[in-house]
Design an enzyme around this catalytic site. Structure first.
Site, PDB file in Angstrom:
ATOM      1  N   LYS A  13       0.623  -1.086   0.116  1.00  0.00           N
ATOM      2  CA  LYS A  13       0.143   0.192  -0.112  1.00  0.00           C
ATOM      3  C   LYS A  13       0.512   1.459  -0.204  1.00  0.00           C
ATOM      4  O   LYS A  13       0.505   2.242  -0.264  1.00  0.00           O
ATOM      5  CB  LYS A  13      -0.813  -0.012   1.137  1.00  0.00           C
ATOM      6  CG  LYS A  13      -2.128  -1.144   1.351  1.00  0.00           C
ATOM      7  CD  LYS A  13      -3.258  -0.483   2.973  1.00  0.00           C
ATOM      8  CE  LYS A  13      -2.227  -0.783   3.998  1.00  0.00           C
ATOM      9  NZ  LYS A  13      -1.562  -1.628   4.452  1.00  0.00           N
ATOM     10  N   ARG A  85      -8.828   1.813   8.950  1.00  0.00           N
ATOM     11  CA  ARG A  85      -8.971   0.684   9.149  1.00  0.00           C
ATOM     12  C   ARG A  85      -9.745  -0.427  10.062  1.00  0.00           C
ATOM     13  O   ARG A  85      -9.678  -1.335  10.278  1.00  0.00           O
ATOM     14  CB  ARG A  85      -7.003   0.491   9.943  1.00  0.00           C
ATOM     15  CG  ARG A  85      -6.294   0.194   9.088  1.00  0.00           C
ATOM     16  CD  ARG A  85      -4.661   0.182  10.211  1.00  0.00           C
ATOM     17  NE  ARG A  85      -3.582  -0.389   9.544  1.00  0.00           N
ATOM     18  CZ  ARG A  85      -2.540  -0.135   9.282  1.00  0.00           C
ATOM     19  NH1 ARG A  85      -3.273   1.751   8.827  1.00  0.00           N
ATOM     20  NH2 ARG A  85      -1.727  -1.004   8.682  1.00  0.00           N
ATOM     21  N   ARG A 119      11.919  -5.045   4.213  1.00  0.00           N
ATOM     22  CA  ARG A 119      11.621  -4.224   4.314  1.00  0.00           C
ATOM     23  C   ARG A 119      12.291  -2.779   4.875  1.00  0.00           C
ATOM     24  O   ARG A 119      12.255  -3.424   6.390  1.00  0.00           O
ATOM     25  CB  ARG A 119       9.994  -3.740   4.571  1.00  0.00           C
ATOM     26  CG  ARG A 119       9.448  -2.119   4.276  1.00  0.00           C
ATOM     27  CD  ARG A 119       7.940  -2.349   4.214  1.00  0.00           C
ATOM     28  NE  ARG A 119       7.016  -2.328   6.043  1.00  0.00           N
ATOM     29  CZ  ARG A 119       5.901  -2.799   6.197  1.00  0.00           C
ATOM     30  NH1 ARG A 119       5.039  -1.737   5.095  1.00  0.00           N
ATOM     31  NH2 ARG A 119       5.272  -2.301   6.905  1.00  0.00           N
ATOM     32  N   ARG A 148      11.609  -0.899  10.561  1.00  0.00           N
ATOM     33  CA  ARG A 148      10.933  -0.596  11.210  1.00  0.00           C
ATOM     34  C   ARG A 148      10.414  -1.419  12.308  1.00  0.00           C
ATOM     35  O   ARG A 148      10.889  -2.758  12.070  1.00  0.00           O
ATOM     36  CB  ARG A 148       9.116  -0.317  10.764  1.00  0.00           C
ATOM     37  CG  ARG A 148       8.969   0.434   9.536  1.00  0.00           C
ATOM     38  CD  ARG A 148       8.310   0.672   8.952  1.00  0.00           C
ATOM     39  NE  ARG A 148       6.834   0.110   9.457  1.00  0.00           N
ATOM     40  CZ  ARG A 148       5.133  -0.005   8.479  1.00  0.00           C
ATOM     41  NH1 ARG A 148       5.479   0.417   7.708  1.00  0.00           N
ATOM     42  NH2 ARG A 148       4.297  -0.568   9.850  1.00  0.00           N
ATOM     43  N   ARG A 159      -0.229  -8.333  14.124  1.00  0.00           N
ATOM     44  CA  ARG A 159      -0.593  -6.997  13.182  1.00  0.00           C
ATOM     45  C   ARG A 159      -1.477  -8.372  11.547  1.00  0.00           C
ATOM     46  O   ARG A 159      -2.532  -7.817  11.079  1.00  0.00           O
ATOM     47  CB  ARG A 159       0.565  -6.522  12.302  1.00  0.00           C
ATOM     48  CG  ARG A 159       1.090  -5.087  13.157  1.00  0.00           C
ATOM     49  CD  ARG A 159       3.163  -4.799  12.620  1.00  0.00           C
ATOM     50  NE  ARG A 159       2.135  -4.201  11.181  1.00  0.00           N
ATOM     51  CZ  ARG A 159       2.962  -3.739  10.101  1.00  0.00           C
ATOM     52  NH1 ARG A 159       3.887  -4.318  10.705  1.00  0.00           N
ATOM     53  NH2 ARG A 159       2.596  -3.884   9.192  1.00  0.00           N
TER      54      ARG A 159
HETATM   55  P1  AMP Z   1       1.390   1.314   8.413  1.00  0.00           P
HETATM   56  O1  AMP Z   1       2.038   2.375   8.516  1.00  0.00           O
HETATM   57  O2  AMP Z   1      -0.082   1.999   7.866  1.00  0.00           O
HETATM   58  O3  AMP Z   1       1.425  -0.089   7.941  1.00  0.00           O
HETATM   59  O4  AMP Z   1       0.615   1.357  10.374  1.00  0.00           O
HETATM   60  C1  AMP Z   1       1.772   1.440  11.431  1.00  0.00           C
HETATM   61  C2  AMP Z   1       0.810   0.571  12.381  1.00  0.00           C
HETATM   62  O5  AMP Z   1       0.459   2.159  12.890  1.00  0.00           O
HETATM   63  C3  AMP Z   1      -0.489   0.236  12.314  1.00  0.00           C
HETATM   64  O6  AMP Z   1      -0.090  -1.708  12.544  1.00  0.00           O
HETATM   65  C4  AMP Z   1      -1.641   0.884  13.418  1.00  0.00           C
HETATM   66  O7  AMP Z   1      -0.581  -0.187  14.730  1.00  0.00           O
HETATM   67  C5  AMP Z   1      -1.301   2.182  13.481  1.00  0.00           C
HETATM   68  N1  AMP Z   1      -2.131   2.969  12.541  1.00  0.00           N
HETATM   69  C6  AMP Z   1      -1.851   3.342  11.012  1.00  0.00           C
HETATM   70  N2  AMP Z   1      -3.020   3.831  10.772  1.00  0.00           N
HETATM   71  C7  AMP Z   1      -4.154   3.573  11.043  1.00  0.00           C
HETATM   72  C8  AMP Z   1      -5.619   2.838  11.232  1.00  0.00           C
HETATM   73  N3  AMP Z   1      -6.567   4.306  10.137  1.00  0.00           N
HETATM   74  N4  AMP Z   1      -5.984   2.939  12.638  1.00  0.00           N
HETATM   75  C9  AMP Z   1      -5.353   2.319  14.136  1.00  0.00           C
HETATM   76  N5  AMP Z   1      -4.217   2.086  13.441  1.00  0.00           N
HETATM   77  C10 AMP Z   1      -3.148   2.803  12.827  1.00  0.00           C
END
Ligand code: AMP
Length: 202
Positions: A13, A85, A119, A148, A159
């Site tokens: 994404k 999400r 990654r 990360r 996750r």
């Molecule tokens: P990402 O970079 O999109 O993979 O987001 C990393 C982490 O941030 C996720 O695993 C969640 O813990 C948190 N996070 C990001 N976006 C959201 C969202 N829309 N709702 C809840 N937690 C989020």
């Protein structure tokens, strides 16, 4: 046009959002990237978000919806990466942003684990890359490439559980609204980008 990128952790994404934003003249908003920036800056939001992210859990809807609402205020031409999400987030979003389409990147579990464990991202500008690309530093700004904290194996597993429980129902949710475009995200980054652009033209 406003668009949502939907898919499991590691479906590409973030990578595709950045490329599509450049190709289509749109702007990417990533809630995960906003959280990571706040964590790096040591803000109150960052401390709160970190306590969830490090556990592989979702940040609570009240926090995430408020943050997103502030980030998109007055904007149009957005690619949302990592939001919504949960169905509750999607319902809240419908009150303040019109969504034209939702791109669902479907992937094999094995491919995702390989992508996530290899990654890396730039510590300075956040640009994503993968160890298979063989880069030693960020190709955009020369910054250090780091892994990360939530790409560690035990966090990856958690996750996935969160994704299946809270986020996957959004596939049905947007399908019923007639907004879903499903893509099997297999192949190179470039091949997937071309597939997406082909679908968007239709
Ligand atoms: P990402 O970079 O999109 O993979 O987001 C990393 C982490 O941030 C996720 O695993 C969640 O813990 C948190 N996070 C990001 N976006 C959201 C969202 N829309 N709702 C809840 N937690 C989020």
């Amino acid at each position: 046009m406003n668009m949502i990128m939907l898919g499991p952790p590691g479906s590409g994404k973030g990578t595709q959002s950045v490329i599509l934003a450049e190709r289509l003249g749109l702007r990417t908003i990533s809630t995960g990237a906003i959280f990571r920036k706040n964590i790096a800056e040591g803000t109150e939001l960052g401390r709160l978000a970190k306590s969830y992210i490090d556990e592989g859990k979702l940040v609570p809807d009240e926090v995430t919806v408020g943050l997103l609402k502030d980030s998109v205020k007055g904007l149009d031409g957005i690619i949302l990466d990592g939001f919504p999400r949960t169905v509750a987030q999607a319902e809240a979003l419908a009150d303040f942003l019109d969504i034209d389409c939702v791109l669902y990147l479907d992937v094999d579990y094995d491919e995702v684990v390989n992508r996530l464990s290899g990654r890396r991202e730039c510590a300075v500008c956040g640009s994503p890359t993968h160890v298979s690309m063989g880069n030693k530093v960020c190709q955009k700004c020369g910054g250090e490439l780091i892994q990360r904290a939530d790409d560690k194996e035990e966090v990856i597993r958690k996750r996935f559980v969160e994704y299946e429980k809270a986020t996957k129902p959004l596939v049905d949710y947007y399908e019923k609204k007639g907004k879903l475009i499903t893509l099997l995200a297999r192949g190179s980054v470039e091949e997937i980008t071309e597939k997406i652009l082909g679908e968007l033209k239709r």
